[in-house]
Design a protein around this motif. Structure first.
Motif, PDB file in Angstrom:
ATOM      1  N   VAL A 166       0.857  -1.194   0.000  1.00  0.00           N
ATOM      2  CA  VAL A 166       0.000   0.000   0.000  1.00  0.00           C
ATOM      3  C   VAL A 166       0.890   1.240   0.000  1.00  0.00           C
ATOM      4  O   VAL A 166       1.655   1.456   0.938  1.00  0.00           O
ATOM      5  CB  VAL A 166      -0.916   0.009   1.247  1.00  0.00           C
ATOM      6  CG1 VAL A 166      -1.680   1.332   1.362  1.00  0.00           C
ATOM      7  CG2 VAL A 166      -1.894  -1.168   1.207  1.00  0.00           C
ATOM      8  N   HIS A 167       0.806   2.023  -1.075  1.00  0.00           N
ATOM      9  CA  HIS A 167       1.537   3.299  -1.113  1.00  0.00           C
ATOM     10  C   HIS A 167       0.568   4.418  -0.748  1.00  0.00           C
ATOM     11  O   HIS A 167      -0.386   4.671  -1.495  1.00  0.00           O
ATOM     12  CB  HIS A 167       2.088   3.569  -2.516  1.00  0.00           C
ATOM     13  CG  HIS A 167       3.162   2.610  -2.935  1.00  0.00           C
ATOM     14  ND1 HIS A 167       4.350   2.476  -2.251  1.00  0.00           N
ATOM     15  CD2 HIS A 167       3.218   1.736  -3.977  1.00  0.00           C
ATOM     16  CE1 HIS A 167       5.105   1.571  -2.853  1.00  0.00           C
ATOM     17  NE2 HIS A 167       4.441   1.096  -3.895  1.00  0.00           N
ATOM     18  N   THR A 168       0.797   5.058   0.402  1.00  0.00           N
ATOM     19  CA  THR A 168      -0.028   6.217   0.759  1.00  0.00           C
ATOM     20  C   THR A 168       0.696   7.491   0.326  1.00  0.00           C
ATOM     21  O   THR A 168       1.886   7.449  -0.016  1.00  0.00           O
ATOM     22  CB  THR A 168      -0.279   6.264   2.279  1.00  0.00           C
ATOM     23  OG1 THR A 168       0.984   6.302   2.935  1.00  0.00           O
ATOM     24  CG2 THR A 168      -1.070   5.064   2.754  1.00  0.00           C
ATOM     25  N   ASP A 169      -0.017   8.619   0.329  1.00  0.00           N
ATOM     26  CA  ASP A 169       0.545   9.893  -0.136  1.00  0.00           C
ATOM     27  C   ASP A 169       1.204   9.711  -1.500  1.00  0.00           C
ATOM     28  O   ASP A 169       2.286  10.248  -1.756  1.00  0.00           O
ATOM     29  CB  ASP A 169       1.564  10.434   0.885  1.00  0.00           C
ATOM     30  CG  ASP A 169       0.952  10.521   2.275  1.00  0.00           C
ATOM     31  OD1 ASP A 169      -0.016  11.288   2.426  1.00  0.00           O
ATOM     32  OD2 ASP A 169       1.392   9.798   3.182  1.00  0.00           O
ATOM     33  N   ALA A 170       0.578   8.909  -2.314  1.00  0.00           N
ATOM     34  CA  ALA A 170       1.159   8.563  -3.622  1.00  0.00           C
ATOM     35  C   ALA A 170       0.139   8.820  -4.715  1.00  0.00           C
ATOM     36  O   ALA A 170      -0.652   7.937  -5.084  1.00  0.00           O
ATOM     37  CB  ALA A 170       1.573   7.090  -3.614  1.00  0.00           C
ATOM     38  N   ARG A 171       0.109  10.046  -5.210  1.00  0.00           N
ATOM     39  CA  ARG A 171      -0.825  10.382  -6.290  1.00  0.00           C
ATOM     40  C   ARG A 171      -0.275   9.871  -7.620  1.00  0.00           C
ATOM     41  O   ARG A 171       0.870  10.184  -7.985  1.00  0.00           O
ATOM     42  CB  ARG A 171      -1.025  11.888  -6.374  1.00  0.00           C
ATOM     43  CG  ARG A 171      -2.043  12.312  -7.432  1.00  0.00           C
ATOM     44  CD  ARG A 171      -2.102  13.816  -7.559  1.00  0.00           C
ATOM     45  NE  ARG A 171      -2.825  14.415  -6.467  1.00  0.00           N
ATOM     46  CZ  ARG A 171      -4.067  14.878  -6.546  1.00  0.00           C
ATOM     47  NH1 ARG A 171      -4.722  14.813  -7.672  1.00  0.00           N
ATOM     48  NH2 ARG A 171      -4.645  15.428  -5.509  1.00  0.00           N
ATOM     49  N   VAL A 172      -1.087   9.128  -8.334  1.00  0.00           N
ATOM     50  CA  VAL A 172      -0.665   8.644  -9.648  1.00  0.00           C
ATOM     51  C   VAL A 172      -0.829   9.780 -10.651  1.00  0.00           C
ATOM     52  O   VAL A 172      -1.893  10.403 -10.746  1.00  0.00           O
ATOM     53  CB  VAL A 172      -1.487   7.396 -10.054  1.00  0.00           C
ATOM     54  CG1 VAL A 172      -1.255   7.034 -11.513  1.00  0.00           C
ATOM     55  CG2 VAL A 172      -1.124   6.236  -9.131  1.00  0.00           C
ATOM     56  N   GLN A 173       0.241  10.031 -11.407  1.00  0.00           N
ATOM     57  CA  GLN A 173       0.208  11.164 -12.337  1.00  0.00           C
ATOM     58  C   GLN A 173      -0.159  10.747 -13.755  1.00  0.00           C
ATOM     59  O   GLN A 173      -0.621  11.559 -14.542  1.00  0.00           O
ATOM     60  CB  GLN A 173       1.566  11.855 -12.325  1.00  0.00           C
ATOM     61  CG  GLN A 173       1.842  12.493 -10.971  1.00  0.00           C
ATOM     62  CD  GLN A 173       3.294  12.850 -10.774  1.00  0.00           C
ATOM     63  OE1 GLN A 173       4.159  12.329 -11.483  1.00  0.00           O
ATOM     64  NE2 GLN A 173       3.579  13.702  -9.807  1.00  0.00           N
ATOM     65  N   GLY A 174       0.076   9.471 -14.056  1.00  0.00           N
ATOM     66  CA  GLY A 174      -0.254   9.004 -15.394  1.00  0.00           C
ATOM     67  C   GLY A 174      -0.259   7.484 -15.461  1.00  0.00           C
ATOM     68  O   GLY A 174       0.380   6.819 -14.639  1.00  0.00           O
ATOM     69  N   ILE A 175      -1.001   6.966 -16.444  1.00  0.00           N
ATOM     70  CA  ILE A 175      -1.058   5.512 -16.664  1.00  0.00           C
ATOM     71  C   ILE A 175      -0.890   5.294 -18.164  1.00  0.00           C
ATOM     72  O   ILE A 175      -1.607   5.909 -18.960  1.00  0.00           O
ATOM     73  CB  ILE A 175      -2.423   4.948 -16.198  1.00  0.00           C
ATOM     74  CG1 ILE A 175      -2.645   5.257 -14.706  1.00  0.00           C
ATOM     75  CG2 ILE A 175      -2.512   3.447 -16.443  1.00  0.00           C
ATOM     76  CD1 ILE A 175      -4.041   4.987 -14.226  1.00  0.00           C
ATOM     77  N   GLU A 176       0.058   4.413 -18.526  1.00  0.00           N
ATOM     78  CA  GLU A 176       0.303   4.191 -19.955  1.00  0.00           C
ATOM     79  C   GLU A 176       0.366   2.703 -20.244  1.00  0.00           C
ATOM     80  O   GLU A 176       0.892   1.945 -19.430  1.00  0.00           O
ATOM     81  CB  GLU A 176       1.671   4.772 -20.355  1.00  0.00           C
ATOM     82  CG  GLU A 176       1.762   6.272 -20.243  1.00  0.00           C
ATOM     83  CD  GLU A 176       3.217   6.735 -20.275  1.00  0.00           C
ATOM     84  OE1 GLU A 176       4.066   6.036 -20.890  1.00  0.00           O
ATOM     85  OE2 GLU A 176       3.500   7.773 -19.659  1.00  0.00           O
ATOM     86  N   SER A 177      -0.171   2.305 -21.401  1.00  0.00           N
ATOM     87  CA  SER A 177       0.000   0.914 -21.852  1.00  0.00           C
ATOM     88  C   SER A 177       1.233   0.891 -22.746  1.00  0.00           C
ATOM     89  O   SER A 177       1.317   1.652 -23.710  1.00  0.00           O
ATOM     90  CB  SER A 177      -1.211   0.458 -22.661  1.00  0.00           C
ATOM     91  OG  SER A 177      -2.345   0.462 -21.857  1.00  0.00           O
ATOM     92  N   ARG A 178       2.183   0.010 -22.389  1.00  0.00           N
ATOM     93  CA  ARG A 178       3.429  -0.078 -23.181  1.00  0.00           C
ATOM     94  C   ARG A 178       3.786  -1.542 -23.399  1.00  0.00           C
ATOM     95  O   ARG A 178       3.975  -2.262 -22.410  1.00  0.00           O
ATOM     96  CB  ARG A 178       4.588   0.554 -22.405  1.00  0.00           C
ATOM     97  CG  ARG A 178       4.862   1.989 -22.762  1.00  0.00           C
ATOM     98  CD  ARG A 178       6.148   2.410 -22.074  1.00  0.00           C
ATOM     99  NE  ARG A 178       5.963   3.664 -21.370  1.00  0.00           N
ATOM    100  CZ  ARG A 178       6.723   4.076 -20.372  1.00  0.00           C
ATOM    101  NH1 ARG A 178       7.718   3.314 -19.932  1.00  0.00           N
ATOM    102  NH2 ARG A 178       6.510   5.236 -19.783  1.00  0.00           N
ATOM    103  N   ARG A 179       3.861  -1.928 -24.663  1.00  0.00           N
ATOM    104  CA  ARG A 179       4.294  -3.274 -25.040  1.00  0.00           C
ATOM    105  C   ARG A 179       3.640  -4.368 -24.185  1.00  0.00           C
ATOM    106  O   ARG A 179       4.295  -5.210 -23.576  1.00  0.00           O
ATOM    107  CB  ARG A 179       5.818  -3.396 -24.945  1.00  0.00           C
ATOM    108  CG  ARG A 179       6.534  -2.539 -26.005  1.00  0.00           C
ATOM    109  CD  ARG A 179       8.021  -2.792 -26.017  1.00  0.00           C
ATOM    110  NE  ARG A 179       8.693  -2.243 -24.859  1.00  0.00           N
ATOM    111  CZ  ARG A 179       9.061  -0.952 -24.745  1.00  0.00           C
ATOM    112  NH1 ARG A 179       8.835  -0.121 -25.726  1.00  0.00           N
ATOM    113  NH2 ARG A 179       9.666  -0.527 -23.667  1.00  0.00           N
TER     114      ARG A 179
END
Ligand SMILES: Cc1cc2nc3c(=O)[nH]c(=O)nc-3n(C[C@H](O)[C@H](O)[C@H](O)COP(=O)(O)OP(=O)(O)OC[C@H]3O[C@@H](n4cnc5c(N)ncnc54)[C@H](O)[C@@H]3O)c2cc1C
Length: 395
Positions: A166-179
């Motif tokens: 569990v990562h707290t204080d961890a805002r995800v900035q982007g999600i990418e599909s790669r290979r």
């Protein structure tokens, strides 16, 4: 085939349940949360949520709620926390209206106990409420109140104890599909997974622009009222009124106040959940005052507290659940449209199944999204972390 690694973005109502279900299945799962599980800035605040067994709109939800009911028992037992209290829930409204007709049909089909009160019986049994002429009451004795923040925190904690990260204080900035894999970007760098489940509530349109046209983000207000007399709330029950006079309420656990909420038309549109005004303008209270004066005459006119939360709706109020065509390997759970909490353990199971197998035990074909074909529920259920009990259709 080895189990996929799975990232879960957003450990709120749904994400915490997905993480728990993944951990139960022995999947290497990692959750990311901007704040920490159990915070009240998203959709899971205000200390109480209704759990009701009977549908007001679409009977397709009935098996999902049944499954959630089973999982609530397990979640409560295994967490050792008082997550749900079965106080009963009273559904009130006009028997001629679509929502009440659906509720009655849902009760009839459920095989669960229920009681229908005519207007006189309703007034005799629940004198705390005023009703409209001809209104009836549908008593759901196995309904009750859920504690949202505690549920989210407990599910994330149970997931962590079973090996999830569990990562707290961890805002995800982007999600990418790669290979063929999925990359999650945070301030600390990139992490790569086989699949990613996004359960980011009101922040979903910003994170996944492809879903922005489908989702409407709204600010929901809850208002808490004291009774005019000290004993007014002593035996009041959680309730919901069906449209056109939709509103709902739950007493706080120590019965010193009642929380009241309104329907979709009263919710402010949200451009950015991070900057939405959280303090109410005085005129925003007018619809609350009208409902309280009309149906809850024993409450004081002015609330002692108001709070705002963020929820995501779809046009037809059906959730968007499925893999995104634009981002292969990414499964979105979004658009819970004001009714998601009671179902969250079942939605967590659905999210975990989609991430692992790409298919679900329960039939979710009636929802929006890229839902895959359903498989034989009983056969698949036997393989899940907690087998799905066979149900008798049409009961
Ligand atoms: C006032 C109110 C009353 C309600 N009453 C009921 C009820 O009585 N019964 C019922 O069944 N349902 C009810 N609902 C609906 C129910 O609470 C919601 O459907 C449900 O909580 C939605 O869950 P969610 O996971 O989509 O959103 P959330 O619980 O808000 O979770 C989203 C999470 O994602 C995190 N996040 C967002 N972006 C990122 C990012 N970039 N990186 C990392 N983390 C991120 C957020 O911080 C948040 O924790 C109510 C909702 C509200 C607001």
């Amino acid at each position: 085939m080895s189990r996929p690694t799975v990232g879960v973005v957003g450990l709120g109502t749904m994400g915490a349940q997905v993480l728990w279900q993944l951990a139960l299945r022995g999947v290497r799962a990692t959750g990311f949360e901007t704040y920490a599980p159990g915070h009240a800035r998203g959709a899971a605040g205000g200390e109480t949520r209704l759990f009701r067994n009977f549908e007001l709109d679409d009977l397709g939800y009935a098996p999902v709620v049944r499954r959630a009911d089973e999982l609530w028992e397990i979640l409560q037992r295994e967490s050792g926390r008082p997550l749900r209290t079965k106080t009963g829930v009273l559904v009130m409204g006009s028997p001629g209206h679509r929502q009440m007709r659906t509720a009655l049909r849902s009760a009839e089909m459920s095989g669960l106990p229920y009681v229908v009160y005519d207007e006189d019986e309703l007034a005799r049994r629940h004198p705390e409420f005023d009703v409209d002429p001809g209104d009836i009451g549908l008593w759901d004795p196995r309904g009750g109140a859920i504690r949202p923040e505690l549920t989210v925190a407990a599910a994330a904690d149970m997931a962590r104890r079973r090996g999830a990260t569990v990562h707290t204080d961890a805002r995800v900035q982007g999600i990418e599909s790669r290979r063929g894999r999925v990359v999650v970007v945070t301030e600390s760098g990139e992490q790569v997974f086989d699949r990613v489940v996004v359960a980011a509530g009101g922040w979903t349109p910003g994170l996944i622009p492809a879903l922005a046209p489908t989702l409407m983000v709204r600010r929901l207000t809850s208002a808490w009222y004291f009774g005019r007399k000290p004993d007014y709330l002593d035996s009041i029950v959680p309730f919901i009124r069906t449209v056109p006079t939709y509103c709902y309420g739950l007493p706080v656990p120590d019965r010193t106040a009642m929380k009241v909420g309104l329907g979709f038309e009263n919710h402010l549109a949200v451009d950015d959940p991070d900057t939405v005004p959280r303090v109410l303008r005085p005129e925003e209270l007018a619809p609350f005052t009208a409902m309280v004066e009309r149906y809850l005459p024993g409450l004081q006119r002015h609330p002692m507290r108001t709070e705002t939360y963020i929820e995501t709706y779809t046009e037809d109020r059906h959730e968007w659940i499925g893999e995104l065509r634009e981002l292969p390997g990414v499964i979105a759970l979004a658009g819970f449209s004001g009714h998601g909490f009671k179902m969250c353990p079942a939605i967590g199971e659905i999210g975990a199944e989609l991430a692992i197998d790409g298919a679900t035990t329960l039939d979710i074909g009636f929802l929006r999204g890229g839902t895959p074909p359903t498989q034989d529920a009983v056969a698949r259920g036997a393989a899940s972390a907690y087998p799905v009990k066979p149900t008798t259709p049409g009961r």
